[in-house]
Enzyme design. Structure first.
Site, short mmCIF file in Angstrom:
data_model
loop_
_atom_site.label_atom_id
_atom_site.label_comp_id
_atom_site.label_asym_id
_atom_site.label_seq_id
_atom_site.Cartn_x
_atom_site.Cartn_y
_atom_site.Cartn_z
N ARG A 41 0.81 -1.33 0.06
CA ARG A 41 -0.02 -0.01 0.09
C ARG A 41 0.83 1.33 0.00
O ARG A 41 0.18 2.49 0.02
CB ARG A 41 -1.10 0.00 1.18
CG ARG A 41 -2.09 -1.18 1.22
CD ARG A 41 -3.12 -0.77 2.10
NE ARG A 41 -2.95 -0.49 3.40
CZ ARG A 41 -3.84 0.26 4.15
NH1 ARG A 41 -4.87 0.70 3.89
NH2 ARG A 41 -3.41 0.55 5.54
N ASP A 42 2.19 1.21 -0.04
CA ASP A 42 2.98 2.40 -0.19
C ASP A 42 4.11 2.30 -0.91
O ASP A 42 5.19 2.74 -0.50
CB ASP A 42 3.42 2.93 1.54
CG ASP A 42 3.43 4.59 1.34
OD1 ASP A 42 3.48 5.10 0.52
OD2 ASP A 42 4.41 4.64 2.40
#
Length: 220
Positions: free
Chosen positions: A24-25
């Site tokens: 997610r990053d």
């Protein structure tokens, strides 16, 4: 070297996704490069905001770095393919020095991510002549999940695991299509309108103009 980075990141994401973990990053500052150029190794770090995927999400979970976030992540519904989108942003930025989607505010950036096409890599970098790699990056940045690269193993197959051979294309026709996202959306809208008018004719002819028109207005 960008291709090598993408291969190694796809391997890392395949390992994480197989264990139901979304990063997610994905971004440049979370990728560490080690070793000499000819033996460069890339390491994916910082799983600080990663989370286990547990079926259907009952609440929105918006997290990540705005310039690297996919349309569904902006809406708070990240999936495995959201990490692949972010990897596409990383590759695009490494090749061009620019983000594929930009904006001075979160609202402008979100609008670009949701509704605009990225500028082709070759317009930023005229000497770039790897059409295969540009296809791969473009597919990572598809807005619809059904049209985006489906998985990290699928991405690895496309990248040909570093052998740089001609890509064997057994994918859907949209890969070859020169159409942009906006052109495909316009085509979908035209098809929807054609379907609407066909239904209208089928309602009006047997029911008569008054009843048929009333029924159509009720549907609208």
């Amino acid at each position: 070297e960008v291709r090598r980075l993408m291969i190694q990141m796809a391997q890392a994401l395949g390992h994480a996704h197989a264990r139901n973990v979304q990063h997610r990053d994905i971004k440049l500052s979370n990728i560490i490069a080690t070793g000499p150029v000819e033996q460069r190794k890339f390491v994916l770090t910082d799983f600080g905001i990663s989370r286990l995927m547990q079926g259907i999400q009952s609440s929105k979970q918006t997290a990540g770095t705005w310039f690297y976030m996919s349309p569904e992540q902006l809406r708070g519904r990240p999936v495995k393919q959201s990490d692949l989108w972010s990897l596409g942003v990383v590759a695009y930025r490494l090749l061009t020095g620019c983000f594929p989607f930009e904006g001075r505010t979160h609202e402008e950036l979100s609008h670009a991510v949701l509704y605009q096409d990225p500028v082709p890599v070759q317009k930023h970098l005229p000497t770039f002549d790897d059409a295969e790699l540009e296809h791969i990056i473009r597919d990572l940045l598809e807005k619809h999940l059904t049209e985006r690269t489906s998985s990290a193993p699928d991405l690895l197959r496309q990248l040909d695991a570093g052998q740089h051979m001609t890509l064997v294309r057994d994918r859907q026709a949209h890969v070859h299509s020169p159409q942009t996202w906006k052109q495909r959306e316009r085509r979908r809208i035209r098809i929807a309108w054609i379907g609407f008018w066909c239904c209208a004719i089928l309602m009006i002819v047997p029911l008569g103009p008054v009843i048929g028109t009333t029924g159509l207005l009720a549907v609208l």
